[in-house]
Every structure is written in structure tokens, then in C-alpha cells.
Design an enzyme around this catalytic site. Structure first.
Site, PDB file in Angstrom:
ATOM      1  N   LYS A 180     -12.038 -15.746  -1.007  1.00  0.00           N
ATOM      2  CA  LYS A 180     -12.333 -14.893   0.165  1.00  0.00           C
ATOM      3  C   LYS A 180     -12.615 -13.478  -0.296  1.00  0.00           C
ATOM      4  O   LYS A 180     -12.114 -13.050  -1.353  1.00  0.00           O
ATOM      5  CB  LYS A 180     -11.223 -14.930   1.194  1.00  0.00           C
ATOM      6  CG  LYS A 180      -9.918 -14.164   0.929  1.00  0.00           C
ATOM      7  CD  LYS A 180      -9.770 -12.772   1.483  1.00  0.00           C
ATOM      8  CE  LYS A 180      -9.216 -11.828   0.459  1.00  0.00           C
ATOM      9  NZ  LYS A 180      -8.150 -10.956   0.682  1.00  0.00           N
ATOM     10  N   ASP A 215      -2.515 -14.837   3.990  1.00  0.00           N
ATOM     11  CA  ASP A 215      -3.935 -15.205   3.925  1.00  0.00           C
ATOM     12  C   ASP A 215      -4.161 -16.717   4.065  1.00  0.00           C
ATOM     13  O   ASP A 215      -5.311 -17.164   4.142  1.00  0.00           O
ATOM     14  CB  ASP A 215      -4.548 -14.765   2.581  1.00  0.00           C
ATOM     15  CG  ASP A 215      -4.917 -13.289   2.572  1.00  0.00           C
ATOM     16  OD1 ASP A 215      -4.981 -12.683   3.656  1.00  0.00           O
ATOM     17  OD2 ASP A 215      -5.142 -12.755   1.469  1.00  0.00           O
TER      18      ASP A 215
HETATM   19  O1  C5P Z   1       2.218 -12.753   2.999  1.00  0.00           O
HETATM   20  P1  C5P Z   1       2.148 -12.569   1.530  1.00  0.00           P
HETATM   21  O2  C5P Z   1       3.319 -13.184   0.810  1.00  0.00           O
HETATM   22  O3  C5P Z   1       0.854 -12.997   0.938  1.00  0.00           O
HETATM   23  O4  C5P Z   1       2.245 -11.019   1.290  1.00  0.00           O
HETATM   24  C1  C5P Z   1       2.529 -10.475   0.031  1.00  0.00           C
HETATM   25  C2  C5P Z   1       3.082  -9.064   0.206  1.00  0.00           C
HETATM   26  O5  C5P Z   1       2.055  -8.207   0.717  1.00  0.00           O
HETATM   27  C3  C5P Z   1       4.203  -8.967   1.219  1.00  0.00           C
HETATM   28  O6  C5P Z   1       5.439  -9.193   0.623  1.00  0.00           O
HETATM   29  C4  C5P Z   1       4.059  -7.534   1.702  1.00  0.00           C
HETATM   30  O7  C5P Z   1       4.647  -6.665   0.773  1.00  0.00           O
HETATM   31  C5  C5P Z   1       2.566  -7.286   1.650  1.00  0.00           C
HETATM   32  N1  C5P Z   1       1.908  -7.481   2.969  1.00  0.00           N
HETATM   33  C6  C5P Z   1       2.054  -6.523   3.947  1.00  0.00           C
HETATM   34  N2  C5P Z   1       1.451  -6.701   5.162  1.00  0.00           N
HETATM   35  C7  C5P Z   1       0.702  -7.811   5.408  1.00  0.00           C
HETATM   36  C8  C5P Z   1       0.541  -8.797   4.424  1.00  0.00           C
HETATM   37  C9  C5P Z   1       1.157  -8.598   3.198  1.00  0.00           C
HETATM   38  O8  C5P Z   1       2.732  -5.502   3.744  1.00  0.00           O
HETATM   39  N3  C5P Z   1       0.126  -7.948   6.596  1.00  0.00           N
END
Ligand code: C5P
EC number: 2.7.1.148
Length: 296
Positions: free
Chosen positions: A10, A135
Site C-alpha cells: 500500500k 492497516d
Molecule cells: O496498529 P499498529 O500496531 O500497526 O500500530 C503501530 C503503532 O503505531 C502503534 O503502537 C502506535 O504507536 C502507532 N499508531 C498510532 N495511531 C494510529 C496507528 C498507529 O499512534 N492510528
């Protein structure tokens, strides 16, 4: 039984952060699409165990891999007793801002759903995927969309007009959590014009898409890694129409109309960056997805 799924990379045409939420995540608005660069996920039915192997030594080959977690969570949610051997043929650069790990997890959800004959729809798979990563729901559909909330609230958009995407990945990776950790939402100098980008995509307005490219994480990652800033400058200097860092980076992508210009850009970048690809814009997995995710 055996099934195989393609897991596309993506890119973000926009990424905006509106505020930091009490749960620690950021409330986002992103226009996301896919490019013609895939991992291949082969799934072999086993009696009950989940095992995983990858062509790349750069990803964990055990329960830490998002694809493994996807299969385990799907088993847990549905009570399915079967197992799977997951083989990941890795083409998407790792820790690159291209959602490679999320796309592998999403393809594993889609594939195990078929392999184990669970009969879940994409919306149900996306809801399970949201527990694995922000994602993953987008990657379940792998269709151009506006993503809101943590990234899991999706509104389908048409695929962008056909063009070439040159991806350049610096030799280091980046941790998404580190980049978001350094973002100060109240200090953001320039928010992308998300509505204008949506309109440009809907109108198939290539120049508009170039004009409204924007990512609030770009200056954050560039301050951590000066080479990302330099790479963007080089890509513009070498004739890209528009250039942006994808996600939390460090991959930078350039848009150009003609294949010949994409090839020239790849050749010009060879000395600056080891991993450079010219791929087509994709934006669509299959048409029926449009009926399943809300359309504006
Ligand atoms: O959801 P995911 O585990 O992929 O996200 C990784 C990190 O990115 C989260 O722990 C957070 O620190 C940050 N994040 C965020 N806001 C989002 C998505 C991700 O702060 N909407």
C-alpha cells in the site's frame, strides 16, 4: 488443500493526524491505495498446528509474524480446529511504510477463510484484522479508500488514474511506533487537504493528485533520517511529477505518467538507493469490494 493469495503493497496519497486519542493511538485520515508489488502467501492445510516460513530472513518465522497471528486469531474467533503451514514469498521491503506485514496478515485471513471453508465476508475478516494492526482492515480489501479512525474505518474510492509509481527504500527500516511517538499534533505545520485529494481521485485528476500529496509523518521521519529528505529531493530533481514518503516511511514514492520516465528515474536513483522499483499504480483488488465497504 492449498490456496495462494497475493498481498499487495500500500501507499499513502495522504496521511493526516487529527489528534492523539486517550487509547494512545492517533485519529487519522488517510487516502490509501495499492501498487503492483506483491508478496505471495501460500497456505497448506495441516491437521491443527500453525507453522510459518518465509523466503526472507528479515521477517520473524514464528508467532511474532503478523501472518501467523492472523491465522491464530482466525482459528480462535471461529473455533476452527484445522491448521495451516504459511509460506511467505517476500517481495515488499520490510519496515518500509508499505504495509507489507499487514498485507501478509490480511492475505492470510482471506486465504485461511477459503482454505478452512469458514464463509466469512471481507467485513468480518477486516474486523478480526483490526485486532492485529491498524492497516490490516485496509489490506483485507486492498482497494483504494479513505481510512479514518485508527485506520480501520474505510470508505471506498475509485482506483487512481493509471500511472507509474517508483518506490525507493533507504537501507534502514523505521518503527511506526517510534515515528508516531515523536509526532506532536499541535505542532503540525501543514495538514494535507484530504477532501481535495478525495475529489482528485474521484475525478481521475492526475495533476490534482500530485498537488494534494501530503503526509504529516514525513517531516518527523526526515528529522530522524536525513537520507529520506535527500532521497525525496533527488527524485524531484530527476523529474518525478510528485514525491511523498509512504506511511511512517522510510520508503519514498514518485509518481510519473510514462513508463519511459519511470525507467529513467529508477536508473538515476541506482547510486543513491539500493532498493528501487518501478511498478504500476493498482488501486483495486476486485470490483465486488465496492459493494461491501461503504461508498461516499
Ligand atoms: O496498529 P499498529 O500496531 O500497526 O500500530 C503501530 C503503532 O503505531 C502503534 O503502537 C502506535 O504507536 C502507532 N499508531 C498510532 N495511531 C494510529 C496507528 C498507529 O499512534 N492510528
Amino acid at each position: 488443500m492449498f490456496v495462494s493469495e497475493k498481498a499487495p503493497a500500500k501507499i499513502n496519497l495522504t496521511l493526516d493526524a487529527l489528534f492523539k486519542r486517550p487509547d494512545g493511538y492517533h485519529e487519522l485520515e488517510m487516502v490509501m491505495t495499492t501498487v503492483d508489488l506483491f508478496d505471495r502467501i501460500d497456505l497448506y492445510e495441516t491437521e491443527k498446528a500453525i507453522t510459518l516460513e518465509s523466503s526472507s530472513g528479515l521477517v520473524p518465522q514464528d508467532e511474532r509474524n503478523l501472518a501467523y497471528r492472523a491465522a491464530a486469531l482466525l482459528k480462535e474467533k471461529t473455533g476452527c480446529k484445522k491448521g495451516v503451514h504459511i509460506y511467505i514469498d517476500k517481495r515488499i521491503p520490510v519496515a518500509a511504510g508499505l504495509a507489507g506485514g499487514s498485507s501478509d496478515a490480511a492475505a492470510t485471513l482471506r486465504g485461511c477463510n477459503r482454505l478452512w471453508k469458514l464463509g466469512l465476508c471481507d467485513a468480518e475478516l477486516a474486523a478480526i484484522g483490526a485486532e492485529i494492526g491498524s492497516d490490516v482492515p485496509f489490506c483485507v480489501y486492498s482497494h483504494t479508500a479513505l481510512a479514518q479512525g485508527r485506520g480501520e474505518i474505510l470508505t471506498a474510492l475509485p482506483a487512481p488514474p493509471s500511472c507509474w509509481v517508483v518506490l525507493a527504500k533507504p537501507s534502514h527500516g523505521v518503527s511506526t511506533a517510534d515515528v508516531f511517538g515523536k509526532l506532536r499534533v499541535d505542532a503540525i505545520e501543514e495538514h494535507p487537504e484530504t477532501r481535495s485529494m478525495i475529489e482528485a481521485v474521484k475525478q481521475q485528476d492526475y495533476e490534482g493528485i500530485i498537488r494534494y500529496l501530503g503526509n504529516v509523518l514525513e517531516p518527523v521521519t526526515m528529522d530522524m533520517h536525513e537520507d529520506v529528505r535527500k532521497l525525496k529531493q533527488k527524485m524531484l530533481q530527476f523529474g518525478a511529477d510528485g514525491v511523498l514518503m509512504s506511511g511512517s516511511g522510510p520508503t519514498v514514492f514518485a509518481l510519473v505518467k510514462q513508463e519511459s520516465r519511470a525507467t529513467r528515474l529508477v536508473n538515476s536513483l541506482r547510486g543513491f538507493c539500493q532498493q528501487v522499483f518501478a511498478v504500476r499504480m493498482l488501486g483495486v483488488r476486485r470490483e465486488s469490494v465496492l459493494d461491501e465497504i461503504r461508498t461516499k
